[in-house]
Design a protein around this motif. Structure first.
Motif, PDB file in Angstrom:
ATOM      1  N   UNK A  15       0.825  -1.213   0.000  1.00  0.00           N
ATOM      2  CA  UNK A  15       0.000   0.000   0.000  1.00  0.00           C
ATOM      3  C   UNK A  15       0.856   1.259   0.000  1.00  0.00           C
ATOM      4  N   UNK A  16       1.957   1.194   0.722  1.00  0.00           N
ATOM      5  CA  UNK A  16       2.834   2.367   0.785  1.00  0.00           C
ATOM      6  C   UNK A  16       3.387   2.704  -0.583  1.00  0.00           C
ATOM      7  N   UNK A  17       3.811   1.675  -1.318  1.00  0.00           N
ATOM      8  CA  UNK A  17       4.377   1.909  -2.650  1.00  0.00           C
ATOM      9  C   UNK A  17       3.325   2.477  -3.595  1.00  0.00           C
ATOM     10  N   UNK A  18       2.084   2.020  -3.475  1.00  0.00           N
ATOM     11  CA  UNK A  18       1.007   2.550  -4.321  1.00  0.00           C
ATOM     12  C   UNK A  18       0.763   4.020  -3.998  1.00  0.00           C
ATOM     13  N   UNK A  19       0.738   4.344  -2.705  1.00  0.00           N
ATOM     14  CA  UNK A  19       0.518   5.732  -2.314  1.00  0.00           C
ATOM     15  C   UNK A  19       1.657   6.636  -2.758  1.00  0.00           C
ATOM     16  N   UNK A  20       2.882   6.124  -2.708  1.00  0.00           N
ATOM     17  CA  UNK A  20       4.019   6.931  -3.128  1.00  0.00           C
ATOM     18  C   UNK A  20       3.933   7.299  -4.607  1.00  0.00           C
ATOM     19  N   UNK A  21       3.475   6.377  -5.421  1.00  0.00           N
ATOM     20  CA  UNK A  21       3.446   6.590  -6.866  1.00  0.00           C
ATOM     21  C   UNK A  21       2.153   7.262  -7.317  1.00  0.00           C
ATOM     22  N   UNK A  22       1.022   6.860  -6.727  1.00  0.00           N
ATOM     23  CA  UNK A  22      -0.278   7.250  -7.269  1.00  0.00           C
ATOM     24  C   UNK A  22      -1.079   8.183  -6.352  1.00  0.00           C
ATOM     25  N   UNK A  23      -0.486   8.681  -5.273  1.00  0.00           N
ATOM     26  CA  UNK A  23      -1.251   9.491  -4.331  1.00  0.00           C
ATOM     27  C   UNK A  23      -1.842  10.737  -4.986  1.00  0.00           C
ATOM     28  N   UNK A  24      -1.061  11.406  -5.835  1.00  0.00           N
ATOM     29  CA  UNK A  24      -1.546  12.623  -6.497  1.00  0.00           C
ATOM     30  C   UNK A  24      -2.724  12.288  -7.408  1.00  0.00           C
ATOM     31  N   UNK A  25      -2.604  11.204  -8.160  1.00  0.00           N
ATOM     32  CA  UNK A  25      -3.681  10.795  -9.066  1.00  0.00           C
ATOM     33  C   UNK A  25      -4.936  10.409  -8.285  1.00  0.00           C
ATOM     34  N   UNK A  26      -4.759   9.742  -7.153  1.00  0.00           N
ATOM     35  CA  UNK A  26      -5.907   9.357  -6.339  1.00  0.00           C
ATOM     36  C   UNK A  26      -6.619  10.584  -5.770  1.00  0.00           C
ATOM     37  N   UNK A  27      -5.842  11.539  -5.274  1.00  0.00           N
ATOM     38  CA  UNK A  27      -6.440  12.755  -4.733  1.00  0.00           C
ATOM     39  C   UNK A  27      -7.126  13.565  -5.827  1.00  0.00           C
ATOM     40  N   UNK A  28      -6.516  13.593  -7.021  1.00  0.00           N
ATOM     41  CA  UNK A  28      -7.140  14.313  -8.129  1.00  0.00           C
ATOM     42  C   UNK A  28      -8.463  13.652  -8.518  1.00  0.00           C
ATOM     43  N   UNK A  29      -8.472  12.328  -8.563  1.00  0.00           N
ATOM     44  CA  UNK A  29      -9.705  11.621  -8.918  1.00  0.00           C
ATOM     45  C   UNK A  29     -10.774  11.795  -7.845  1.00  0.00           C
ATOM     46  N   UNK A  30     -10.351  11.883  -6.579  1.00  0.00           N
ATOM     47  CA  UNK A  30     -11.306  12.170  -5.509  1.00  0.00           C
ATOM     48  C   UNK A  30     -11.904  13.562  -5.699  1.00  0.00           C
ATOM     49  N   UNK A  31     -11.071  14.510  -6.113  1.00  0.00           N
ATOM     50  CA  UNK A  31     -11.568  15.855  -6.415  1.00  0.00           C
ATOM     51  C   UNK A  31     -12.575  15.833  -7.545  1.00  0.00           C
ATOM     52  N   UNK A  32     -12.290  15.063  -8.609  1.00  0.00           N
ATOM     53  CA  UNK A  32     -13.242  14.928  -9.718  1.00  0.00           C
ATOM     54  C   UNK A  32     -14.555  14.331  -9.223  1.00  0.00           C
ATOM     55  N   UNK A  33     -14.462  13.363  -8.316  1.00  0.00           N
ATOM     56  CA  UNK A  33     -15.658  12.737  -7.758  1.00  0.00           C
ATOM     57  C   UNK A  33     -16.500  13.748  -7.008  1.00  0.00           C
ATOM     58  N   UNK A  34     -15.858  14.562  -6.171  1.00  0.00           N
ATOM     59  CA  UNK A  34     -16.588  15.558  -5.384  1.00  0.00           C
ATOM     60  C   UNK A  34     -17.185  16.643  -6.273  1.00  0.00           C
ATOM     61  N   UNK A  35     -16.452  17.056  -7.306  1.00  0.00           N
ATOM     62  CA  UNK A  35     -16.973  18.065  -8.239  1.00  0.00           C
ATOM     63  C   UNK A  35     -18.220  17.540  -8.939  1.00  0.00           C
ATOM     64  N   UNK A  36     -18.137  16.315  -9.448  1.00  0.00           N
ATOM     65  CA  UNK A  36     -19.287  15.702 -10.110  1.00  0.00           C
ATOM     66  C   UNK A  36     -20.472  15.614  -9.160  1.00  0.00           C
ATOM     67  N   UNK A  37     -20.216  15.197  -7.935  1.00  0.00           N
ATOM     68  CA  UNK A  37     -21.279  15.036  -6.949  1.00  0.00           C
ATOM     69  C   UNK A  37     -21.928  16.381  -6.606  1.00  0.00           C
ATOM     70  N   UNK A  38     -21.120  17.419  -6.442  1.00  0.00           N
ATOM     71  CA  UNK A  38     -21.650  18.738  -6.091  1.00  0.00           C
ATOM     72  C   UNK A  38     -22.497  19.317  -7.216  1.00  0.00           C
ATOM     73  N   UNK A  39     -22.013  19.208  -8.464  1.00  0.00           N
ATOM     74  CA  UNK A  39     -22.785  19.695  -9.599  1.00  0.00           C
ATOM     75  C   UNK A  39     -24.105  18.939  -9.722  1.00  0.00           C
ATOM     76  N   UNK A  40     -24.017  17.612  -9.570  1.00  0.00           N
ATOM     77  CA  UNK A  40     -25.225  16.790  -9.682  1.00  0.00           C
ATOM     78  C   UNK A  40     -26.226  17.150  -8.593  1.00  0.00           C
ATOM     79  N   UNK A  41     -25.735  17.357  -7.360  1.00  0.00           N
ATOM     80  CA  UNK A  41     -26.641  17.681  -6.263  1.00  0.00           C
ATOM     81  C   UNK A  41     -27.273  19.049  -6.462  1.00  0.00           C
ATOM     82  N   UNK A  42     -26.516  19.999  -6.980  1.00  0.00           N
ATOM     83  CA  UNK A  42     -27.053  21.336  -7.231  1.00  0.00           C
ATOM     84  C   UNK A  42     -28.224  21.270  -8.209  1.00  0.00           C
TER      85      UNK A  42
END
Length: 224
Positions: free
Chosen positions: A1-28
């Motif tokens: 898990x540590x190695x995955x977070x080291x390499x992909x943490x930025x991508x995971x956080x960015x995708x979480x941001x995309x998820x929240x943006x989609x959710x907020x627009x949809x809820x609005x």
């Protein structure tokens, strides 16, 4: 898990941001849709009642994944059949529409229940003061109903946030879609999906705690 977070943490956080943006627009948009059809359902007009009921029943009767496929693939094809060949819906717009339509049907029921929870005497009092139906609804009924609906709206936001994972099927780069990519690249399914699950859990538990805190505060205000 540590190695995955080291390499992909930025991508995971960015995708979480995309998820929240989609959710907020949809809820609005879902709140707008829900309010419109809720007002149809509580109206004295039978025609508006039928329109509101048809929308709620029809959308709730279709799985979200089918609705997403219909909007992302079906609607552009309908435009092509009509002679518009260059029309296409990006995954964000298609996903927002699908989620907003789906969530809007449930929001309509939340708004309807909230409006009907307010004593009918409030409407009668507003009308007796010379206010129109629309003005009474906007200034008297809805502000009171909204306070009652806040916990349910937050709960629906949580449900919609989880439903965003379904939109990985149309290629939207949300968290689940990123999990698929990382799992395929690393062949570490256990670790990858554990990380993705924890990220969802942190956000959803935080929202759940917020919903409960707001509900307790509203109860205290009512008791006063």
């Amino acid at each position: 898990m540590v190695s995955i977070l080291q390499v992909y943490s930025v991508m995971l956080l960015r995708s979480l941001g995309y998820t929240l943006v989609l959710c907020l627009w949809a809820l609005l948009f879902a709140m707008i849709i829900g309010l419109i059809f809720a007002l149809c359902n509580v109206s004295n007009s039978k025609i508006l009642n039928v329109i509101g009921s048809i929308y709620v029943d029809a959308v709730r009767g279709v799985p979200l994944i089918v609705l997403a496929y219909f909007i992302y693939f079906g609607v552009p094809q309908a435009f092509r059949l009509a002679g518009v060949n260059n029309f296409r819906l990006p995954a964000l717009q298609a996903g927002t529409i699908a989620l907003a339509m789906n969530c809007g049907a449930y929001m309509a029921e939340i708004f309807r229940a909230g409006i009907e929870s307010i004593d009918i005497g409030q409407m009668e009092a507003g009308r007796s003061l010379g206010l129109s139906y629309a003005t009474t609804m906007r200034r008297v009924i809805l502000p009171q109903a909204f306070r009652v609906m806040i916990p349910s709206i937050i709960n629906q936001f949580i449900i919609t946030l989880k439903d965003t994972s379904i939109l990985s099927v149309i290629g939207y780069p949300e968290l689940t879609n990123m999990g698929k990519t990382i799992s395929g690249n690393t062949f570490k399914s256990l670790q990858t999906w554990a990380i993705v699950g924890l990220m969802y859990m942190i956000v959803i538990v935080s929202l759940s705690k917020a919903a409960k805190a707001i509900e307790r505060r509203l109860k205290r205000n009512v008791e006063r």
